[in-house]
Design a protein around this motif. Sequence first.
Motif, PDB file in Angstrom:
ATOM      1  N   GLY A 120       0.815  -1.208   0.000  1.00  0.00           N
ATOM      2  CA  GLY A 120       0.000   0.000   0.000  1.00  0.00           C
ATOM      3  C   GLY A 120       0.851   1.261   0.000  1.00  0.00           C
ATOM      4  O   GLY A 120       0.507   2.242   0.657  1.00  0.00           O
ATOM      5  N   THR A 121       1.978   1.197  -0.743  1.00  0.00           N
ATOM      6  CA  THR A 121       2.887   2.350  -0.770  1.00  0.00           C
ATOM      7  C   THR A 121       3.226   2.758  -2.199  1.00  0.00           C
ATOM      8  O   THR A 121       3.178   1.951  -3.123  1.00  0.00           O
ATOM      9  CB  THR A 121       4.214   2.034  -0.045  1.00  0.00           C
ATOM     10  OG1 THR A 121       4.873   0.937  -0.696  1.00  0.00           O
ATOM     11  CG2 THR A 121       3.990   1.713   1.424  1.00  0.00           C
ATOM     12  N   VAL A 122       3.564   4.037  -2.335  1.00  0.00           N
ATOM     13  CA  VAL A 122       4.136   4.554  -3.571  1.00  0.00           C
ATOM     14  C   VAL A 122       5.480   5.159  -3.160  1.00  0.00           C
ATOM     15  O   VAL A 122       5.573   5.837  -2.135  1.00  0.00           O
ATOM     16  CB  VAL A 122       3.219   5.598  -4.266  1.00  0.00           C
ATOM     17  CG1 VAL A 122       2.916   6.779  -3.374  1.00  0.00           C
ATOM     18  CG2 VAL A 122       3.822   6.057  -5.582  1.00  0.00           C
ATOM     19  N   PHE A 143      -0.279   4.994   0.926  1.00  0.00           N
ATOM     20  CA  PHE A 143      -1.338   5.708   0.217  1.00  0.00           C
ATOM     21  C   PHE A 143      -2.637   4.933   0.243  1.00  0.00           C
ATOM     22  O   PHE A 143      -2.656   3.720   0.427  1.00  0.00           O
ATOM     23  CB  PHE A 143      -0.933   6.004  -1.238  1.00  0.00           C
ATOM     24  CG  PHE A 143      -1.059   4.827  -2.165  1.00  0.00           C
ATOM     25  CD1 PHE A 143      -2.217   4.628  -2.908  1.00  0.00           C
ATOM     26  CD2 PHE A 143      -0.027   3.916  -2.301  1.00  0.00           C
ATOM     27  CE1 PHE A 143      -2.348   3.548  -3.766  1.00  0.00           C
ATOM     28  CE2 PHE A 143      -0.142   2.831  -3.158  1.00  0.00           C
ATOM     29  CZ  PHE A 143      -1.304   2.644  -3.891  1.00  0.00           C
ATOM     30  N   THR A 144      -3.719   5.700   0.066  1.00  0.00           N
ATOM     31  CA  THR A 144      -5.027   5.099  -0.192  1.00  0.00           C
ATOM     32  C   THR A 144      -5.593   5.811  -1.407  1.00  0.00           C
ATOM     33  O   THR A 144      -5.352   7.004  -1.608  1.00  0.00           O
ATOM     34  CB  THR A 144      -6.010   5.242   0.993  1.00  0.00           C
ATOM     35  OG1 THR A 144      -6.199   6.620   1.287  1.00  0.00           O
ATOM     36  CG2 THR A 144      -5.511   4.504   2.222  1.00  0.00           C
ATOM     37  N   LEU A 145      -6.300   5.069  -2.210  1.00  0.00           N
ATOM     38  CA  LEU A 145      -6.892   5.599  -3.428  1.00  0.00           C
ATOM     39  C   LEU A 145      -8.348   5.159  -3.455  1.00  0.00           C
ATOM     40  O   LEU A 145      -8.645   3.971  -3.560  1.00  0.00           O
ATOM     41  CB  LEU A 145      -6.136   5.072  -4.650  1.00  0.00           C
ATOM     42  CG  LEU A 145      -6.583   5.527  -6.017  1.00  0.00           C
ATOM     43  CD1 LEU A 145      -6.529   7.037  -6.146  1.00  0.00           C
ATOM     44  CD2 LEU A 145      -5.701   4.891  -7.084  1.00  0.00           C
ATOM     45  N   GLU A 146      -9.235   6.148  -3.297  1.00  0.00           N
ATOM     46  CA  GLU A 146     -10.678   5.875  -3.294  1.00  0.00           C
ATOM     47  C   GLU A 146     -11.318   6.768  -4.335  1.00  0.00           C
ATOM     48  O   GLU A 146     -11.441   7.981  -4.125  1.00  0.00           O
ATOM     49  CB  GLU A 146     -11.261   6.141  -1.910  1.00  0.00           C
ATOM     50  CG  GLU A 146     -10.691   5.243  -0.834  1.00  0.00           C
ATOM     51  CD  GLU A 146     -11.076   5.691   0.574  1.00  0.00           C
ATOM     52  OE1 GLU A 146     -11.878   6.635   0.711  1.00  0.00           O
ATOM     53  OE2 GLU A 146     -10.554   5.093   1.525  1.00  0.00           O
ATOM     54  N   ARG A 151      -4.784   9.788  -0.983  1.00  0.00           N
ATOM     55  CA  ARG A 151      -4.197  10.237   0.278  1.00  0.00           C
ATOM     56  C   ARG A 151      -2.790   9.662   0.395  1.00  0.00           C
ATOM     57  O   ARG A 151      -2.607   8.453   0.263  1.00  0.00           O
ATOM     58  CB  ARG A 151      -5.031   9.767   1.468  1.00  0.00           C
ATOM     59  CG  ARG A 151      -6.291  10.533   1.676  1.00  0.00           C
ATOM     60  CD  ARG A 151      -7.088  10.036   2.898  1.00  0.00           C
ATOM     61  NE  ARG A 151      -8.283  10.828   3.098  1.00  0.00           N
ATOM     62  CZ  ARG A 151      -9.395  10.706   2.380  1.00  0.00           C
ATOM     63  NH1 ARG A 151      -9.455   9.824   1.400  1.00  0.00           N
ATOM     64  NH2 ARG A 151     -10.437  11.470   2.622  1.00  0.00           N
ATOM     65  N   LEU A 152      -1.830  10.542   0.674  1.00  0.00           N
ATOM     66  CA  LEU A 152      -0.454  10.134   0.951  1.00  0.00           C
ATOM     67  C   LEU A 152      -0.149  10.493   2.395  1.00  0.00           C
ATOM     68  O   LEU A 152      -0.616  11.519   2.893  1.00  0.00           O
ATOM     69  CB  LEU A 152       0.532  10.866   0.045  1.00  0.00           C
ATOM     70  CG  LEU A 152       0.413  10.657  -1.457  1.00  0.00           C
ATOM     71  CD1 LEU A 152       1.468  11.480  -2.183  1.00  0.00           C
ATOM     72  CD2 LEU A 152       0.548   9.193  -1.814  1.00  0.00           C
TER      73      LEU A 152
END
Length: 170
Positions: A120-122, A143-146, A151-152
């Motif tokens: 769950g990282t960039v 990060f989260t991607l919704e 969100r970072l």
Amino acid sequence: MVTAIRLLALSFMLTVALDAQSPATRPATGATPRIAGAWQLMKRTVSRADGTTIVDPVLGEKPSGRLVYDPSGAMMLQMMRTGRKDAISAPTSPRDKSNPRVILGYDSYFGRYTVDEKAGTVTHHVEGSLFPEDLGSDWVRPFTLEGDTLRLRLTSADGLTRTLVFQRMR
């Protein structure tokens, strides 16, 4: 019959050639293609280890910014303090008077990025930066991607956690 064999051989050779591509040139799967695009900073929250939220000493209460991830793996980020009228500010805090990030009220860097979907990282691989000490850094960001919200999160050596909320630009 010979034409059919040639077509099968050509199809097989094409499949082998495509499978021989390096992972970097293969079409991306998972989060990588979904993260690609231009993003506008909507909110940046800074909090201490105890959860107390504070005003960011570098970029202020409501900074503006852009983040771009392109499909080839290149990225860039620019953020600045809103209401910045001068190239250099005069911080009131004695500690901040020697911090060039606070003095400028601007942060900018570019490079490559990689996504580790399982973690769950960039990771931002910094190739160029406003600040030379950042060059060559690899910054791992959970990060989260919704939908169109990215969100970072990062926790720095000073113990502060910064959460950046971006909206996809259309």
